[in-house]
Each structure stands twice: as structure tokens, then as C-alpha cells.
Design a protein around this motif. Sequence first.
Motif, PDB file in Angstrom:
ATOM      1  N   HIS A   3       0.838  -1.197   0.000  1.00  0.00           N
ATOM      2  CA  HIS A   3       0.000   0.000   0.000  1.00  0.00           C
ATOM      3  C   HIS A   3       0.875   1.250   0.000  1.00  0.00           C
ATOM      4  CE1 HIS A   3      -3.693  -2.098   2.001  1.00  0.00           C
ATOM      5  NE2 HIS A   3      -3.246  -2.740   0.937  1.00  0.00           N
ATOM      6  N   TYR A   4       0.340   2.320  -0.529  1.00  0.00           N
ATOM      7  CA  TYR A   4       1.015   3.613  -0.532  1.00  0.00           C
ATOM      8  C   TYR A   4       0.556   4.384   0.698  1.00  0.00           C
ATOM      9  CZ  TYR A   4       2.557   8.217  -2.031  1.00  0.00           C
ATOM     10  OH  TYR A   4       3.163   9.443  -2.092  1.00  0.00           O
ATOM     11  N   GLN A   5       1.455   5.129   1.305  1.00  0.00           N
ATOM     12  CA  GLN A   5       1.074   5.946   2.456  1.00  0.00           C
ATOM     13  C   GLN A   5       1.424   7.402   2.202  1.00  0.00           C
ATOM     14  OE1 GLN A   5       2.693   4.016   5.982  1.00  0.00           O
ATOM     15  NE2 GLN A   5       0.761   2.906   6.130  1.00  0.00           N
ATOM     16  N   HIS A   6       0.465   8.260   2.553  1.00  0.00           N
ATOM     17  CA  HIS A   6       0.653   9.697   2.388  1.00  0.00           C
ATOM     18  C   HIS A   6       0.371  10.387   3.727  1.00  0.00           C
ATOM     19  CE1 HIS A   6       0.642  13.647   0.441  1.00  0.00           C
ATOM     20  NE2 HIS A   6      -0.303  13.925   1.324  1.00  0.00           N
ATOM     21  N   GLU A  30      -0.411   9.777  -6.795  1.00  0.00           N
ATOM     22  CA  GLU A  30       0.813   9.328  -6.122  1.00  0.00           C
ATOM     23  C   GLU A  30       0.780   7.811  -5.928  1.00  0.00           C
ATOM     24  OE1 GLU A  30       1.112  11.382  -2.383  1.00  0.00           O
ATOM     25  OE2 GLU A  30       1.198  13.356  -3.331  1.00  0.00           O
ATOM     26  N   ALA A  31      -0.360   7.297  -5.467  1.00  0.00           N
ATOM     27  CA  ALA A  31      -0.492   5.868  -5.204  1.00  0.00           C
ATOM     28  C   ALA A  31      -0.430   5.051  -6.491  1.00  0.00           C
ATOM     29  CB  ALA A  31      -1.803   5.600  -4.459  1.00  0.00           C
ATOM     30  N   ASP A  34       3.153   4.895  -7.736  1.00  0.00           N
ATOM     31  CA  ASP A  34       3.888   3.963  -6.885  1.00  0.00           C
ATOM     32  C   ASP A  34       3.528   2.516  -7.232  1.00  0.00           C
ATOM     33  OD1 ASP A  34       5.527   3.384  -4.366  1.00  0.00           O
ATOM     34  OD2 ASP A  34       3.600   2.445  -3.874  1.00  0.00           O
ATOM     35  N   TRP A  35       2.249   2.258  -7.463  1.00  0.00           N
ATOM     36  CA  TRP A  35       1.770   0.916  -7.805  1.00  0.00           C
ATOM     37  C   TRP A  35       2.431   0.427  -9.097  1.00  0.00           C
ATOM     38  CZ3 TRP A  35      -1.163  -1.706 -11.479  1.00  0.00           C
ATOM     39  CH2 TRP A  35      -1.803  -2.872 -11.058  1.00  0.00           C
ATOM     40  N   GLN A  38       6.017  -0.419  -8.544  1.00  0.00           N
ATOM     41  CA  GLN A  38       6.163  -1.724  -7.893  1.00  0.00           C
ATOM     42  C   GLN A  38       6.095  -2.873  -8.904  1.00  0.00           C
ATOM     43  OE1 GLN A  38       4.129  -2.555  -4.101  1.00  0.00           O
ATOM     44  NE2 GLN A  38       3.483  -0.415  -4.145  1.00  0.00           N
ATOM     45  N   ASP A  73      -3.472   5.540   4.369  1.00  0.00           N
ATOM     46  CA  ASP A  73      -3.051   4.291   3.737  1.00  0.00           C
ATOM     47  C   ASP A  73      -3.908   4.124   2.481  1.00  0.00           C
ATOM     48  OD1 ASP A  73      -1.593   1.536   4.194  1.00  0.00           O
ATOM     49  OD2 ASP A  73      -3.648   1.086   3.537  1.00  0.00           O
ATOM     50  N   TYR A  90      -9.205   2.996  -5.516  1.00  0.00           N
ATOM     51  CA  TYR A  90      -8.360   3.422  -4.405  1.00  0.00           C
ATOM     52  C   TYR A  90      -9.186   3.382  -3.124  1.00  0.00           C
ATOM     53  CZ  TYR A  90      -6.263   5.527  -8.549  1.00  0.00           C
ATOM     54  OH  TYR A  90      -5.749   5.744  -9.800  1.00  0.00           O
TER      55      TYR A  90
END
Length: 133
Positions: A3-6, A30-31, A34-35, A38, A73, A90
Motif C-alpha cells: 500500500h502507498y502511504q501519504h 501518487e499511489a 507507486d503501484w 512496484q 493508507d 483506491y
Amino acid sequence: MKHYQHEVKYYECDRMGITHHSNYVRFMEEARVDWMDQLGYGFDRMEAEGVVSPVVAIECSYKNPTTFKDIIDIAVSIKEMSALKISFEYLMTVNSRTVCIGHSTHCFMENGRPVVFAKRFPQLFEAIQQITQ
């Protein structure tokens, strides 16, 4: 996928101390970036190869407010995928409390023309299919 965290920044809040609604679209981006990173095939790589991925639809459903310093999260998943488009979902939570659910749909273009995602990026398309099954 991780998971992405901000962490909510002070400037992202309005005069009431609540995260301004417009920021959630940025958090989704942003997420999503990042995904893709990955998966090993980020948007920067795609763009270096001449392909862009514009947003064709976006939606946010706000459930609970967030404030300065909250850690959001963000779980990213695929809602739908076709040869031409991909839709992300999301789920944003703070301490397991849902704060926002979002969706975005993207197409792929090269030189101003639609790209058949499945043909242009077959390995990435297959990797995403495997994750969603």
C-alpha cells in the motif's frame, strides 16, 4: 502489492483544518504511480517510450475527514481492464477507518493516437491480469 502511504501536509488543509477535497485526486495519482513502479514498469518508463496515460474519468467518494499529520493508507487495485483502458480503485483509510474511495480510468496514447495497451505492453498487461485474478 504494498500500500502507498501519504502523510497529510499542513498546506493540504483548509481553514477548518480538514484536508481539502481536491488533494485526494493527487493522493490517488501518487499511489497509482507507486503501484506501477512496484510492477517494475512505471509511468516514467512508459513516457520515455513515447506513451502517455491520460485520465479519462475520475471519481471520489468522501467518507470521513482527514487532518494535518494523518497517515492515509492507500490500497490500489484494478477495477477493470481492457485492451484499451484501465480503471483503478483506491481505498483510503486512516487507522482502518475509510476516509475516501476513488476510481480513475486511463487510456494510453502514442503520438496523439490510442494505443492497444495489451499489444504495446504485453508483459505489463499480463502481470496486471495475474494480480487481478
